[in-house]
Design an enzyme around this catalytic site. Structure first.
Site, PDB file in Angstrom:
ATOM      1  N   ARG A 155       0.867  -1.171   0.000  1.00 36.68           N
ATOM      2  CA  ARG A 155       0.000   0.000   0.000  1.00 36.68           C
ATOM      3  C   ARG A 155       0.913   1.233   0.000  1.00 36.68           C
ATOM      4  O   ARG A 155       2.035   1.188   0.497  1.00 36.68           O
ATOM      5  CB  ARG A 155      -0.891   0.020   1.241  1.00 36.68           C
ATOM      6  CG  ARG A 155      -1.815  -1.196   1.365  1.00 36.68           C
ATOM      7  CD  ARG A 155      -2.590  -1.143   2.673  1.00 36.68           C
ATOM      8  NE  ARG A 155      -3.489  -2.293   2.811  1.00 36.68           N
ATOM      9  CZ  ARG A 155      -3.171  -3.439   3.403  1.00 36.68           C
ATOM     10  NH1 ARG A 155      -1.960  -3.595   3.923  1.00 36.68           N
ATOM     11  NH2 ARG A 155      -4.047  -4.416   3.482  1.00 36.68           N
ATOM     12  N   LYS A 178      -2.246  -2.795   7.873  1.00 35.88           N
ATOM     13  CA  LYS A 178      -3.462  -2.457   8.614  1.00 35.88           C
ATOM     14  C   LYS A 178      -3.529  -3.257   9.904  1.00 35.88           C
ATOM     15  O   LYS A 178      -3.144  -4.420   9.949  1.00 35.88           O
ATOM     16  CB  LYS A 178      -4.690  -2.743   7.758  1.00 35.88           C
ATOM     17  CG  LYS A 178      -4.873  -1.771   6.594  1.00 35.88           C
ATOM     18  CD  LYS A 178      -6.172  -2.014   5.868  1.00 35.88           C
ATOM     19  CE  LYS A 178      -6.395  -0.991   4.765  1.00 35.88           C
ATOM     20  NZ  LYS A 178      -7.666  -1.224   4.037  1.00 35.88           N
ATOM     21  N   HIS A 206      -2.248   2.791  -5.991  1.00 34.22           N
ATOM     22  CA  HIS A 206      -2.947   1.514  -5.794  1.00 34.22           C
ATOM     23  C   HIS A 206      -3.054   0.725  -7.090  1.00 34.22           C
ATOM     24  O   HIS A 206      -3.243  -0.492  -7.060  1.00 34.22           O
ATOM     25  CB  HIS A 206      -4.339   1.764  -5.214  1.00 34.22           C
ATOM     26  CG  HIS A 206      -4.660   0.888  -4.050  1.00 34.22           C
ATOM     27  ND1 HIS A 206      -3.926   0.879  -2.881  1.00 34.22           N
ATOM     28  CD2 HIS A 206      -5.635  -0.049  -3.878  1.00 34.22           C
ATOM     29  CE1 HIS A 206      -4.440  -0.004  -2.039  1.00 34.22           C
ATOM     30  NE2 HIS A 206      -5.472  -0.577  -2.622  1.00 34.22           N
ATOM     31  N   ARG A 257      -0.422  -1.794  -7.086  1.00 27.89           N
ATOM     32  CA  ARG A 257      -0.760  -2.884  -6.156  1.00 27.89           C
ATOM     33  C   ARG A 257      -1.724  -3.863  -6.833  1.00 27.89           C
ATOM     34  O   ARG A 257      -1.561  -5.083  -6.747  1.00 27.89           O
ATOM     35  CB  ARG A 257      -1.377  -2.299  -4.890  1.00 27.89           C
ATOM     36  CG  ARG A 257      -1.823  -3.328  -3.846  1.00 27.89           C
ATOM     37  CD  ARG A 257      -2.213  -2.584  -2.565  1.00 27.89           C
ATOM     38  NE  ARG A 257      -3.006  -3.377  -1.640  1.00 27.89           N
ATOM     39  CZ  ARG A 257      -2.493  -4.199  -0.724  1.00 27.89           C
ATOM     40  NH1 ARG A 257      -1.180  -4.352  -0.634  1.00 27.89           N
ATOM     41  NH2 ARG A 257      -3.290  -4.854   0.097  1.00 27.89           N
ATOM     42  N   HIS A 271      -3.839  -9.103   3.184  1.00 32.12           N
ATOM     43  CA  HIS A 271      -5.286  -9.156   3.370  1.00 32.12           C
ATOM     44  C   HIS A 271      -5.628 -10.081   4.530  1.00 32.12           C
ATOM     45  O   HIS A 271      -5.147 -11.213   4.591  1.00 32.12           O
ATOM     46  CB  HIS A 271      -5.977  -9.688   2.102  1.00 32.12           C
ATOM     47  CG  HIS A 271      -6.053  -8.684   1.004  1.00 32.12           C
ATOM     48  ND1 HIS A 271      -6.271  -9.021  -0.318  1.00 32.12           N
ATOM     49  CD2 HIS A 271      -5.943  -7.331   1.019  1.00 32.12           C
ATOM     50  CE1 HIS A 271      -6.285  -7.934  -1.065  1.00 32.12           C
ATOM     51  NE2 HIS A 271      -6.104  -6.895  -0.273  1.00 32.12           N
ATOM     52  N   TYR A 279      -9.292 -10.330  -7.506  1.00 27.87           N
ATOM     53  CA  TYR A 279      -8.319 -10.386  -8.593  1.00 27.87           C
ATOM     54  C   TYR A 279      -8.538 -11.591  -9.502  1.00 27.87           C
ATOM     55  O   TYR A 279      -8.095 -11.580 -10.644  1.00 27.87           O
ATOM     56  CB  TYR A 279      -6.901 -10.373  -8.026  1.00 27.87           C
ATOM     57  CG  TYR A 279      -6.612  -9.096  -7.283  1.00 27.87           C
ATOM     58  CD1 TYR A 279      -6.490  -7.881  -7.969  1.00 27.87           C
ATOM     59  CD2 TYR A 279      -6.506  -9.074  -5.898  1.00 27.87           C
ATOM     60  CE1 TYR A 279      -6.265  -6.696  -7.298  1.00 27.87           C
ATOM     61  CE2 TYR A 279      -6.275  -7.885  -5.208  1.00 27.87           C
ATOM     62  CZ  TYR A 279      -6.164  -6.702  -5.922  1.00 27.87           C
ATOM     63  OH  TYR A 279      -5.953  -5.522  -5.254  1.00 27.87           O
TER      64      TYR A 279
END
Length: 292
Positions: free
Chosen positions: A143, A167, A238, A241, A264, A273
């Site tokens: 990110r 995150k 992004h 990414r 994730h 994806y």
């Protein structure tokens, strides 16, 4: 409910380690929900109230995606209230999330990526820095906040790995690849000290002023480099990414490995994806097959 929402947000921040941006988003959604509920206590909220609130958001033109996000915040709140013993029932348990149109992320082709990575010239500290940042972003799928927040001690070019904090303050180890390792090693050897001047910083990537790179600064850099490379696709950090994940899957990587590299928490976030790769295959078939 106001007091209980404060307790819930504090729980997210302190005990769950949620990112500040996530807590802020939940706070906004729940403040709006609180305005709808008025003075009702947690135990007085029913499934019909939740459904009525979602219907109200729909009539106000709120998108299905935003309504689904609001419901997610409400679900977590009510689950917290039940777990902590503030009420006995969860009124969101039987409510289905609003369904919207699946929006696939924008992805660059391999040729566009090559043009973008080649856009910084081969001389000068700024050019070497931009080359290293673009190579590293595409090689790792970081990110943009993770990229600009990297510290020199978190990157090991000899081993070919970096450590990043994503995150929820979760650490993950990500392979860098040979091209990115070479670009970062060159930046460290030839450019970083020039940018640092007389100052000091632990941040890996620096601005012209010797300060840590910001998200906004890198956003401007990638827009500039895309323009130089002749990439017509609307691009953001992004986008690289998304391209990283899609190109890995197209070349045979398994979904679980891509999930780990992207950081994730849920595999369902990575599955988008697989839709991208299918759509790209359909487009190629329609464009090049005689009966497409």
């Amino acid at each position: 409910m106001d007091r209980f929402i404060d307790l819930f947000l504090n729980y997210l921040l302190v005990e769950k380690g949620a990112a500040a941006n996530t807590v802020a988003a939940y706070s906004r959604d729940l403040a709006r929900y609180l305005g709808f509920l008025g003075d009702r206590a947690p135990g007085d909220v029913r499934a019909a109230d939740v459904a009525a609130y979602l219907a109200k958001l729909k009539t106000e033109g709120i998108s299905p995606r935003s309504r689904a996000r609001a419901l997610s915040a409400m679900r977590m709140l009510h689950r917290f209230l039940v777990t902590e013993g503030y009420c006995d029932t969860n009124p969101t348990a039987i409510i289905e999330a609003p369904k919207g149109i699946l929006r696939l992320p924008k992805v660059l082709s391999a040729r566009e990526v090559e043009a973008l990575l080649a856009s910084p010239l081969d001389t000068g500290a700024i050019e070497v820095r931009d080359k290293a940042m673009l190579e590293l972003l595409y090689a790792t799928g970081l990110r943009v906040s993770e990229l600009v927040g990297l510290k020199t001690g978190e990157v090991n070019v000899s081993a070919g790995y970096l450590m990043t904090i994503g995150k929820g303050d979760k650490e993950r180890l990500v392979p860098m690849g040979e091209s990115a390792c070479r670009a970062v090693a060159r930046y460290l050897a030839e450019a970083r000290d020039d940018l640092l001047k007389e100052g000091s910083s632990q941040r890996l990537f620096l601005t012209r002023l010797g300060e840590g790179m910001t998200r906004q600064s890198f956003w401007n850099i990638i827009k500039k480099r895309a323009l130089q490379a002749g990439v017509r696709t609307s691009i953001s950090p992004h986008t690289l990414r998304h391209s990283f994940a899609t190109h890995l899957l197209e070349n045979g990587a398994d979904l679980r490995s891509v999930q780990i590299m992207l950081g994730h928490a849920d595999l369902s976030s990575t599955q988008i994806y697989t839709h991208v790769t299918r759509e790209r295959l359909k487009k190629l078939h329609g464009e090049f097959h005689p009966r497409g």
